[in-house]
Design an enzyme around this catalytic site. Structure first.
Site, PDB file in Angstrom:
ATOM      1  N   ASP A  62      33.145 -33.285  55.614  1.00 14.90           N
ATOM      2  CA  ASP A  62      34.544 -33.643  55.382  1.00 14.90           C
ATOM      3  C   ASP A  62      35.383 -32.442  55.815  1.00 14.90           C
ATOM      4  OD1 ASP A  62      36.789 -35.149  54.369  1.00 14.90           O
ATOM      5  OD2 ASP A  62      36.808 -33.831  52.634  1.00 14.90           O
TER       6      ASP A  62
ATOM      7  N   CYS B  48      34.400 -38.408  55.533  1.00 11.44           N
ATOM      8  CA  CYS B  48      35.797 -38.159  55.885  1.00 11.44           C
ATOM      9  C   CYS B  48      36.265 -39.407  56.630  1.00 11.44           C
ATOM     10  CB  CYS B  48      35.878 -36.931  56.792  1.00 11.44           C
ATOM     11  SG  CYS B  48      37.495 -36.694  57.536  1.00 11.44           S
TER      12      CYS B  48
ATOM     13  N   GLU C 120      43.448 -29.870  47.579  1.00  8.62           N
ATOM     14  CA  GLU C 120      42.773 -28.696  48.155  1.00  8.62           C
ATOM     15  C   GLU C 120      43.275 -27.380  47.544  1.00  8.62           C
ATOM     16  OE1 GLU C 120      40.296 -28.029  50.334  1.00  8.62           O
ATOM     17  OE2 GLU C 120      39.783 -30.150  50.578  1.00  8.62           O
TER      18      GLU C 120
ATOM     19  N   CYS D 267      40.959 -42.236  51.460  1.00  5.47           N
ATOM     20  CA  CYS D 267      40.696 -40.858  51.886  1.00  5.47           C
ATOM     21  C   CYS D 267      39.773 -40.315  50.808  1.00  5.47           C
ATOM     22  CB  CYS D 267      41.997 -40.063  51.939  1.00  5.47           C
ATOM     23  SG  CYS D 267      41.760 -38.275  52.000  1.00  5.47           S
TER      24      CYS D 267
ATOM     25  N   HIS E 107      39.358 -37.622  49.478  1.00  9.72           N
ATOM     26  CA  HIS E 107      39.953 -36.737  48.465  1.00  9.72           C
ATOM     27  C   HIS E 107      40.534 -37.530  47.285  1.00  9.72           C
ATOM     28  CE1 HIS E 107      39.890 -33.690  51.696  1.00  9.72           C
ATOM     29  NE2 HIS E 107      40.214 -32.770  50.795  1.00  9.72           N
TER      30      HIS E 107
HETATM   31  N1  DGL Z   1      39.036 -36.507  53.183  1.00 11.60           N
HETATM   32  C1  DGL Z   1      39.364 -36.879  54.506  1.00 11.60           C
HETATM   33  C2  DGL Z   1      39.538 -38.361  54.645  1.00 11.60           C
HETATM   34  O1  DGL Z   1      38.801 -39.077  54.022  1.00 11.60           O
HETATM   35  C3  DGL Z   1      40.307 -35.987  55.270  1.00 11.60           C
HETATM   36  C4  DGL Z   1      41.610 -35.641  54.639  1.00 11.60           C
HETATM   37  C5  DGL Z   1      42.387 -34.644  55.477  1.00 11.60           C
HETATM   38  O2  DGL Z   1      41.821 -33.604  55.818  1.00 11.60           O
HETATM   39  O3  DGL Z   1      43.563 -34.910  55.769  1.00 11.60           O
HETATM   40  O4  DGL Z   1      40.336 -38.854  55.388  1.00 11.60           O
END
Ligand code: DGL
Length: 319
Positions: free
Chosen positions: A30, A93, A173, A207, A209
């Protein structure tokens, strides 16, 4: 379910078939800590496996980057992880999967199974009762319409609304989530995005995150009458990692999918293109303590030489 060549290539056989080794080695990557939400779901399964996690923290976020740039990052990272003789690679990701899955396919060896979260999620939701589905994701993922196309490809006919949520990744983050100022920023951002998703019956946390702020989304909707009114039919949050788990390790019952997890065990290795200190601190705010993290400079990703300590054989792996 509609079958087409685009979608059938995503439908991998379960990882448990065709792998003769008793213990699987699974690589994940990721842009940062987001993929830890996926790792923790996989690791909670009663399947003997060890994991290598790559966080490209030095180039995070990916969400606003263009496809060519992400494609180059993906090729570098896939090459790096392939050196560990992985059995499977998980694109933890969604931005990478939406914009550069082809780069991963080209870079990964034919003996390695490649997974992402978009296809299993769309497949699973296409069979659901939801008449409307919202998606919270990065700009890149939303602009690619990967979830809309995936859902339609699997025959979903309800309403779909995708909303870019660029303020969330930097907050997560920062590793400051439990702190008051970060929580205020988060709440403001969530209000904005959830308002755009008013009326949806389900929202995909598109996402990796975002599952880390699912409790805050749920609290906002249950405790704030104005926000609750936006979702009169109620709201179900979907963590795509739950769909991936069923795809990659099918047939596990709920108990076998919810084993206690200690991500600091030697069965887990972490690499970051940022600093170990920052990565570990942010990880703690998301999944608790991790261990065994090493730094890789961005310039070294493609010619990193595995050190004895990077090899699993140096550890006795206990799960
Ligand atoms: N966690 C990632 C996703 O699933 C990337 C988020 C990012 O770096 O903007 O899209």
């Amino acid at each position: 379910m509609a079958e087409n060549s685009d979608l059938t290539k995503f439908q991998n056989a379960p990882l448990s078939t065709g792998v003769s080794k008793q213990q699987l080695t699974i690589g994940l990557f990721d842009s940062g800590v987001g993929g830890l939400s996926v790792l923790s779901r996989l690791a909670a399964c009663a399947v003997p496996a060890r994991y290598i996690y790559f966080a490209d923290t030095g180039r995070c976020p990916y969400g606003n980057r263009d496809a060519a740039e992400i494609g180059q990052f993906v090729e570098e990272i896939v090459g790096f992880l392939s050196d560990f003789k992985i059995d499977a690679l998980v694109m933890a990701c969604n931005t990478s999967a939406a914009l550069a899955r082809g780069h991963a396919e080209a870079a990964v060896g034919s003996s390695v199974k490649l997974y992402d979260l978009i296809a299993p999620t769309c497949k699973s939701l296409s069979r659901s009762r939801f008449s409307s589905i919202g998606v919270m994701a990065t700009f890149g993922t939303v602009n690619s319409q990967a979830f809309s196309k995936g859902l339609r490809g699997f025959g979903y006919e309800g309403d779909i609304r995708e909303v870019a949520c660029p303020r969330l990744v930097p907050i997560i983050e920062s590793g400051k989530l439990p702190e008051h100022n970060a929580m205020c920023d988060l709440e403001g951002a969530l209000r904005e995005y959830l308002t755009k998703l008013a009326g949806m019956e389900a929202i995909v946390l598109g996402c990796t995150h975002f599952p880390f702020v699912a409790p805050q989304i749920e609290r906002l909707i249950s405790e704030d009458a104005q926000m609750a009114k936006l979702f009169p039919a109620g709201l179900t949050l979907i963590d795509p990692a739950t769909c991936l788990v069923d795809d990659i390790f099918p047939g596990l019952n709920e108990m076998a999918k919810s084993q206690p997890v200690d991500l600091s065990l030697p069965a887990f290795k972490y690499f970051t293109t940022g600093t170990v200190r920052d990565f570990e601190r942010t990880a703690v705010s998301c999944v608790g303590r991790i261990g065994g993290c090493r730094e890789v400079s961005i310039a070294d990703i493609s010619n990193y030489h595995l050190k004895p300590l990077d090899r699993f054989s140096a550890f006795s792996v206990v799960l």
